[in-house]
Design a protein around this motif. Sequence first.
Motif, PDB file in Angstrom:
ATOM      1  N   LEU A   1       0.830  -1.198   0.000  1.00 34.13           N
ATOM      2  CA  LEU A   1       0.000   0.000   0.000  1.00 34.13           C
ATOM      3  C   LEU A   1       0.868   1.253   0.000  1.00 34.13           C
ATOM      4  O   LEU A   1       0.564   2.244  -0.678  1.00 34.13           O
ATOM      5  N   ALA A   2       1.938   1.228   0.777  1.00 32.07           N
ATOM      6  CA  ALA A   2       2.846   2.376   0.829  1.00 32.07           C
ATOM      7  C   ALA A   2       3.452   2.650  -0.543  1.00 32.07           C
ATOM      8  O   ALA A   2       3.641   3.811  -0.937  1.00 32.07           O
ATOM      9  N   ASP A   3       3.730   1.588  -1.293  1.00 33.46           N
ATOM     10  CA  ASP A   3       4.282   1.772  -2.636  1.00 33.46           C
ATOM     11  C   ASP A   3       3.255   2.412  -3.564  1.00 33.46           C
ATOM     12  O   ASP A   3       3.591   3.266  -4.388  1.00 33.46           O
ATOM     13  N   TYR A   4       2.002   2.012  -3.424  1.00 34.52           N
ATOM     14  CA  TYR A   4       0.948   2.619  -4.237  1.00 34.52           C
ATOM     15  C   TYR A   4       0.730   4.089  -3.886  1.00 34.52           C
ATOM     16  O   TYR A   4       0.236   4.861  -4.716  1.00 34.52           O
ATOM     17  N   ALA A   5       1.072   4.487  -2.668  1.00 35.60           N
ATOM     18  CA  ALA A   5       0.929   5.888  -2.254  1.00 35.60           C
ATOM     19  C   ALA A   5       2.116   6.744  -2.681  1.00 35.60           C
ATOM     20  O   ALA A   5       2.060   7.973  -2.567  1.00 35.60           O
ATOM     21  N   ASP A   6       3.165   6.121  -3.173  1.00 31.12           N
ATOM     22  CA  ASP A   6       4.370   6.839  -3.593  1.00 31.12           C
ATOM     23  C   ASP A   6       4.203   7.335  -5.027  1.00 31.12           C
ATOM     24  O   ASP A   6       4.148   6.537  -5.965  1.00 31.12           O
ATOM     25  N   PRO A   7       4.128   8.655  -5.243  1.00 34.78           N
ATOM     26  CA  PRO A   7       3.859   9.168  -6.593  1.00 34.78           C
ATOM     27  C   PRO A   7       4.974   8.905  -7.598  1.00 34.78           C
ATOM     28  O   PRO A   7       4.777   9.120  -8.805  1.00 34.78           O
ATOM     29  N   ASP A   8       6.113   8.437  -7.126  1.00 32.91           N
ATOM     30  CA  ASP A   8       7.218   8.135  -8.031  1.00 32.91           C
ATOM     31  C   ASP A   8       7.333   6.640  -8.357  1.00 32.91           C
ATOM     32  O   ASP A   8       8.255   6.233  -9.059  1.00 32.91           O
ATOM     33  N   SER A   9       6.393   5.831  -7.826  1.00 35.52           N
ATOM     34  CA  SER A   9       6.467   4.386  -8.051  1.00 35.52           C
ATOM     35  C   SER A   9       5.691   3.969  -9.293  1.00 35.52           C
ATOM     36  O   SER A   9       4.767   4.663  -9.753  1.00 35.52           O
ATOM     37  N   ARG A  10       6.064   2.811  -9.829  1.00 29.33           N
ATOM     38  CA  ARG A  10       5.354   2.267 -10.978  1.00 29.33           C
ATOM     39  C   ARG A  10       3.926   1.893 -10.606  1.00 29.33           C
ATOM     40  O   ARG A  10       2.990   2.127 -11.383  1.00 29.33           O
ATOM     41  N   ASN A  11       3.735   1.298  -9.425  1.00 28.24           N
ATOM     42  CA  ASN A  11       2.385   0.918  -8.995  1.00 28.24           C
ATOM     43  C   ASN A  11       1.465   2.125  -8.932  1.00 28.24           C
ATOM     44  O   ASN A  11       0.301   2.059  -9.322  1.00 28.24           O
ATOM     45  N   TYR A  12       1.973   3.240  -8.416  1.00 30.51           N
ATOM     46  CA  TYR A  12       1.173   4.466  -8.337  1.00 30.51           C
ATOM     47  C   TYR A  12       0.740   4.891  -9.737  1.00 30.51           C
ATOM     48  O   TYR A  12      -0.450   5.174  -9.970  1.00 30.51           O
ATOM     49  N   CYS A  13       1.666   4.962 -10.663  1.00 28.35           N
ATOM     50  CA  CYS A  13       1.358   5.421 -12.014  1.00 28.35           C
ATOM     51  C   CYS A  13       0.328   4.521 -12.689  1.00 28.35           C
ATOM     52  O   CYS A  13      -0.604   5.005 -13.361  1.00 28.35           O
TER      53      CYS A  13
END
Length: 468
Positions: A413-425
């Motif tokens: 979930l933390a990775d999805y909240a990171d605007p610089d991550s692939r999951n977020y994009c």
Amino acid sequence: MGGFFGVASETSCTNDLFFGIDYHSHLGTRRGGMAVYGKDGFHRSIHNIENSPFRTKFDPELDELEGTMGIGCISDMDPQPLLVRSHHGSYALTTVGRINNAEELVKRAYERGNTHFMEMSGSRINETELVGVILDQAGNIVDGLKHVQDVVDGSLTMLLLTSDGIYAMRDKYGRTPCIIGKKEGAYCATFETSAYINLGYEFAHELGPGEIVHFTSEGYEVLNPPGEEMRICTFLWVYYGYPTSSYEGVNVEDMRYKCGCMLARRDSSTADIVAGVPDSGIAHAIGYSNESGIRYARPFIKYTPTWPRSFMPTRQSQRELIAHMKLIPVRELIKGNSMILIDDSIVRGTQLSQTVQYLYDNGAEEVHVRPACPPLMYGCKYINFSRSRSEYDYITRRVIRDREGEDVKPEVLADYADPDSRNYCEMVEDIRKRLDFTTLAYQRLDDLIQATGVDPCKLCTYCWNGKE
């Protein structure tokens, strides 16, 4: 959510109290209440305001609500203020916040010998009544207020009216505001500073986290000093707060303008116009427009005489219908144009998707959506931000569930909240497709924090990144 207002005056407080409460109508939709103390004791009135404004329900009763001191509220939850008679004497009580450990506290009250609570719908109890029970466990009111702060998991800001004055207490971590105002012959306590401006009050004091103040018509006294740790809700500036209000010295309208500027600085999109979804998206849009140089326009106008708030009904389906009905298009500004559309946030996505489709139906070529805050990832545990019963009501969490399954680890979930991550994009692109936007780009959390100008350590950002 909810809001409150209290007045202690040398003369009648009724008019100031009435209008001060009414100025909080944007914070709650279910019930309004007033309690006053005068020469013949306490008087109180509570009404359902789901289908009628506060003013229309209480104006006929003002002659019976005469007094020199009073408190009141607009509430999204339980009926209040409550009148209580205890070993502290008689008092009226109103609260804003959320109690996560209510069942545990009720059990403790039974173990101490409390006989009963008035049960609400769905077997709930009135949380303001529970606060009164907790408060009465101490030897005096101030110790009782401190005890409430110690045992409540969640947040709680409150006003307590006695025959000797009014106690104001801000939440232990300052998640919601409480401000003291003054004018000749009177002092007031308010959630929104906008509520006292036209009543002739000026700023006197802003309570810090956990601070307790007692005030009368002659002045105020600090009974418990503020704590060092603060976590004021950042969403107050983004959405809840009224534009003319200020918290921690930061004006809501000014913050939204800066927030819009931040959005524009990271955006290379081109469009014919910039528009904001009324009302909270407008200041964000003006900031974006001025920073980008793209013309600001109003492609639809909010019809407020009968539908001032889209979330007035308790049923989601009704709120969605009203959200559609109250926006009237200006086809001359829509047809053939591309636009940047700014809303305060995306929760479920249903209303904004309908709004965008509405623009397409009226001839819009492109609609580029720019929410003024990051993707909402976690349900608020502190101020009843929405009526959502599950985090899967959030479109972000539904997308993540579809991608990752039911049991998602915190680090994912933390990775999805990171605007610089692939999951977020990829999550943002999935949301864009589902809601049929031309493009979608959220505000970044670091930019949002910078727009407030408040020390990041003093802001609650839990709903975006899960950090308390």
